[in-house]
Write an enzyme that holds these catalytic residues in place. Structure first.
Site, mmCIF file in Angstrom:
data_model
loop_
_atom_site.group_PDB
_atom_site.id
_atom_site.type_symbol
_atom_site.label_atom_id
_atom_site.label_comp_id
_atom_site.label_asym_id
_atom_site.label_seq_id
_atom_site.Cartn_x
_atom_site.Cartn_y
_atom_site.Cartn_z
ATOM 1 N N ARG A 46 0.849 -1.203 0.000
ATOM 2 C CA ARG A 46 0.000 0.000 0.000
ATOM 3 C C ARG A 46 0.878 1.244 0.000
ATOM 4 N NH1 ARG A 46 -1.315 1.611 4.592
ATOM 5 N NH2 ARG A 46 -2.248 -0.294 5.379
ATOM 6 N N TYR A 98 -16.635 16.581 -15.048
ATOM 7 C CA TYR A 98 -16.961 15.155 -15.070
ATOM 8 C C TYR A 98 -18.013 14.866 -13.986
ATOM 9 C CZ TYR A 98 -16.387 10.146 -14.496
ATOM 10 O OH TYR A 98 -16.623 8.806 -14.393
ATOM 11 N N ASP A 171 -7.444 18.644 -14.245
ATOM 12 C CA ASP A 171 -7.755 17.296 -14.724
ATOM 13 C C ASP A 171 -7.382 17.271 -16.206
ATOM 14 O OD1 ASP A 171 -8.950 15.036 -15.823
ATOM 15 O OD2 ASP A 171 -10.692 15.114 -14.494
ATOM 16 N N LYS A 196 -8.390 6.258 -19.128
ATOM 17 C CA LYS A 196 -8.708 6.792 -20.444
ATOM 18 C C LYS A 196 -7.477 6.752 -21.358
ATOM 19 C CE LYS A 196 -12.513 7.430 -18.149
ATOM 20 N NZ LYS A 196 -12.848 8.686 -17.478
HETATM 21 C C1 LIG Z 1 -13.327 9.158 -16.215
HETATM 22 C C2 LIG Z 1 -12.965 10.499 -15.727
HETATM 23 C C3 LIG Z 1 -12.691 10.725 -14.376
HETATM 24 C C4 LIG Z 1 -12.849 9.650 -13.315
HETATM 25 O O1 LIG Z 1 -11.917 8.636 -13.466
HETATM 26 P P1 LIG Z 1 -12.196 7.091 -13.054
HETATM 27 O O2 LIG Z 1 -10.935 6.427 -13.460
HETATM 28 O O3 LIG Z 1 -13.407 6.645 -13.824
HETATM 29 O O4 LIG Z 1 -12.431 7.086 -11.585
HETATM 30 C C5 LIG Z 1 -12.281 11.988 -14.003
HETATM 31 N N1 LIG Z 1 -12.167 12.992 -14.902
HETATM 32 C C6 LIG Z 1 -12.440 12.806 -16.216
HETATM 33 C C7 LIG Z 1 -12.289 13.949 -17.167
HETATM 34 C C8 LIG Z 1 -12.852 11.561 -16.675
HETATM 35 O O5 LIG Z 1 -13.123 11.400 -17.974
#
Ligand SMILES: *Cc1c(COP(=O)(O)O)cnc(C)c1O
Length: 381
Positions: A46, A98, A171, A196
């Site tokens: 962890r 998001y 982000d 992604k």
């Molecule tokens: C998918 C997404 C998230 C969240 O990520 P997870 O891996 O699904 O928890 C946050 N910000 C954006 C822009 C996303 O597309």
């Protein structure tokens, strides 16, 4: 080294013991100690794991930060970051976020005293007014936003936030570090859903934080261990493998995004196309200033509303109807009933998320097949 070369070689190089060119999978929860509290750098997975260390080094390097941290999901990364924002403090955020980020802010942390002020992400003045109205710990940004592909001027808003003593978190999931590096534009922290584009193959869930300030990076690493939303070594390995091909993949996504956006722009059945690579994007100049490419995310509004959107989606043969984005395969979705269904209808309408809005994640297939598929969808409308 140029960026593409770095992507291929980042993360620590061949294993010093065996010469393996990829980091070994250390499937071990714990590590032998040579004497009580004496160890070889690893104690418990962890806290840290050598496969994760390889990924975390790579994350720091490709986002040009000082400290990279890997998490079990993008929201795991965000929830850990929010542990560093005590009750009573405020976040200033763009108002097109998001859905899961919105849920964590509004439906969870609000009850524990977090307050978030939402502003038009395209307006530097709106950020200024929100920061003038009282102290804020963080400015939280997505650029481009999901699903309307709006941009925030990172240089201007970062300078403004710093004058007000707030840190800037971006982000960077949609652009990826190939096309936009927020830390070079003044931001303090980058967040990713590595699910992604970084992972890139729709085969894992993961997240990341990358900090410029080593002291804040250290504090977030402490929280990463204290909270425990860490990824396993196999997922770390897969994200690192995805990073190797980020350059070739993003350029293919970008080519396909452009081809599909241009096709949509010429269709009489479409009332608006949202893609920052189009000259018609309202922030096309800013897009070219802070991004070096635009990727595969395209959204557009069909004139016939939800009925038209359903017909379009049903006719597609190559785009799969699914949430998520950033994988090699093309995906299509209907934000009003899928990814953004949790946003109340009047709020959706006010923000410009119409019932005829369709979001596409253009994969890396041959662009001619994607153009033919979208043409098929438009004919069915
Ligand atoms: C998918 C997404 C998230 C969240 O990520 P997870 O891996 O699904 O928890 C946050 N910000 C954006 C822009 C996303 O597309």
């Amino acid at each position: 080294m140029r960026f593409d070369t770095r992507l291929v070689h980042t993360g620590g190089g061949p294993d010093p013991q065996t010469g393996a060119v990829n980091p070994p999978l250390y499937l071990s929860s714990t590590f032998e100690q040579t004497a009580p509290n004496r160890n070889k750098g690893y104690v418990y997975s962890r806290t840290s794991n050598p496969t994760r260390t390889a990924l975390e080094r790579a994350l720091a390097e490709i986002e040009t930060g000082q400290r990279g941290l890997a998490f079990s999901s993008g929201l795991g990364a965000l929830a850990t970051l929010l542990e560093d924002v005590p009750s009573g403090q405020r976040i200033v955020a763009g108002d097109d976020l998001y859905g899961g980020t919105w849920r964590l802010f509004e439906h969870h942390r609000r009850q524990f005293g977090l307050s978030v002020s939402y502003v038009d992400p395209t307006s530097v003045e709106a950020f200024g007014a929100a920061l003038d109205s009282g102290p804020a710990a963080l400015v939280y940004l997505e650029t481009p936003t999901n699903p309307l592909m709006k941009l925030t001027d990172l240089v201007a808003v970062s300078a403004l936030a710093h004058r007000h003593g707030a840190r800037v978190v971006v982000d960077n999931t949609f652009a990826s570090p190939l096309f936009q590096r927020p830390l070079e534009l003044g931001a303090d922290l980058v967040l990713h859903s590595t699910t992604k584009y970084l992972g890139g193959h729709s085969d894992l869930i993961g997240g990341a934080l990358v900090a410029t300030d080593p002291a804040w990076g250290e504090r977030l690493a402490w929280l990463q261990n204290a909270v425990g939303a860490v990824p396993g070594p196999v997922d770390c390995f897969l994200v690192l493998r995805g990073i190797r091909t980020l350059g070739v993949r993003m350029r293919a996504h970008d080519l396909n995004g452009h081809a599909v956006a241009r096709l949509l722009e010429g269709s009489p059945r479409v009332s608006a196309v949202h893609y920052p690579g189009l000259a018609s994007h309202p922030q096309a100049d800013l897009a070219r200033r802070q991004m070096s490419g635009f990727g595969g995310m395209v959204s557009f509004e069909l004139k016939g509303g939800e009925r038209a959107a359903r017909r379009f989606l049903r006719a597609l043969k190559i785009f799969t109807l699914a949430e998520s984005l950033g994988g090699v395969e093309s995906l299509a979705e209907h934000p009003a009933s899928m990814t953004h269904a949790s946003v109340p209808a009047p709020e959706r309408a006010a923000r410009g998320i119409g019932d005829g809005l369709v979001r596409l994640s253009c994969g890396i297939e041959d662009h001619r097949d994607l153009v033919a598929d979208v043409t098929r969808g438009l004919r069915a409308v």
